[in-house]
Motif scaffolding. Structure first.
Motif, short mmCIF file in Angstrom:
data_model
loop_
_atom_site.label_atom_id
_atom_site.label_comp_id
_atom_site.label_asym_id
_atom_site.label_seq_id
_atom_site.Cartn_x
_atom_site.Cartn_y
_atom_site.Cartn_z
N ASP A 31 26.97 9.03 -3.72
CA ASP A 31 28.16 8.64 -4.39
C ASP A 31 28.67 7.12 -4.01
O ASP A 31 29.33 6.79 -4.36
N ASN A 32 27.82 6.57 -2.81
CA ASN A 32 28.15 5.46 -2.09
C ASN A 32 27.15 4.34 -2.18
O ASN A 32 26.24 4.54 -2.01
N ALA A 33 27.89 3.12 -2.83
CA ALA A 33 27.13 2.14 -2.79
C ALA A 33 27.13 1.57 -1.31
O ALA A 33 27.68 2.00 -0.21
N MET A 34 25.93 0.87 -0.90
CA MET A 34 25.86 0.62 0.49
C MET A 34 25.64 -1.13 0.76
O MET A 34 25.29 -1.82 -0.25
N GLY A 35 26.01 -1.46 1.82
CA GLY A 35 25.94 -3.16 2.26
C GLY A 35 25.35 -3.43 3.35
O GLY A 35 25.32 -2.47 4.49
N TRP A 36 24.60 -4.63 3.40
CA TRP A 36 24.23 -5.01 4.93
C TRP A 36 24.96 -6.29 5.00
O TRP A 36 25.05 -7.15 4.05
N PHE A 37 25.52 -6.35 6.10
CA PHE A 37 26.18 -7.73 6.67
C PHE A 37 25.39 -8.07 8.07
O PHE A 37 24.85 -7.23 8.69
N ARG A 38 25.76 -9.33 8.28
CA ARG A 38 25.42 -10.03 9.76
C ARG A 38 26.46 -10.67 10.10
O ARG A 38 26.98 -11.53 9.46
#
Length: 124
Positions: A31-38
């Motif tokens: 159900d979840n979009a996911m993201g990458w950050f740095r």
């Protein structure tokens, strides 16, 4: 409780590759979009990329979209960030994050769960 655990970071020379993984637990991953950050030393956390809940849509920032690829395996509750042709300016702690919504987002405040981060160091 929700946990996001990143792995796969390390030290590589410029031009090298790494694949980051983020395993999620405690949420309905599909159900979840996911993201990458740095976050590089002395700098603000920066959005890198996002993938929607079913994995059919991804978005990466211009600086990396010809070198990085995002994917996910919903059967394994895992999201990946494949990084190639790494540059010293890619050096940072990389964080994965989960959104309560299925659609992609590049905004920090749209993510409510965060991992502890994994260090990526690229030497020149």
């Amino acid at each position: 409780q929700v946990q996001l655990v990143e792995s796969g970071g390390g030290s590589v020379p410029a031009g090298g590759s790494l694949r980051l993984s983020c395993v999620a637990s405690g949420l309905t991953f599909v159900d979840n979009a996911m993201g990458w950050f740095r976050q590089a030393p002395g700098k603000a956390r920066e959005f890198v990329g996002t993938i929607n809940a079913d994995g059919g849509i991804t978005f990466l920032i211009n600086r990396v979209n010809d070198r990085y690829t995002m994917s996910r395996d919903n059967a394994k509750n895992t999201v990946y960030l494949q990084m190639t042709s790494l540059k010293p300016e890619d050096t940072a702690v990389y964080y994965c994050a989960a959104s309560p919504k299925p659609g992609i987002s590049r905004y920090f405040n749209d993510y409510n769960y965060w991992g502890q981060g994994t260090q990526v160091t690229v030497s020149s």
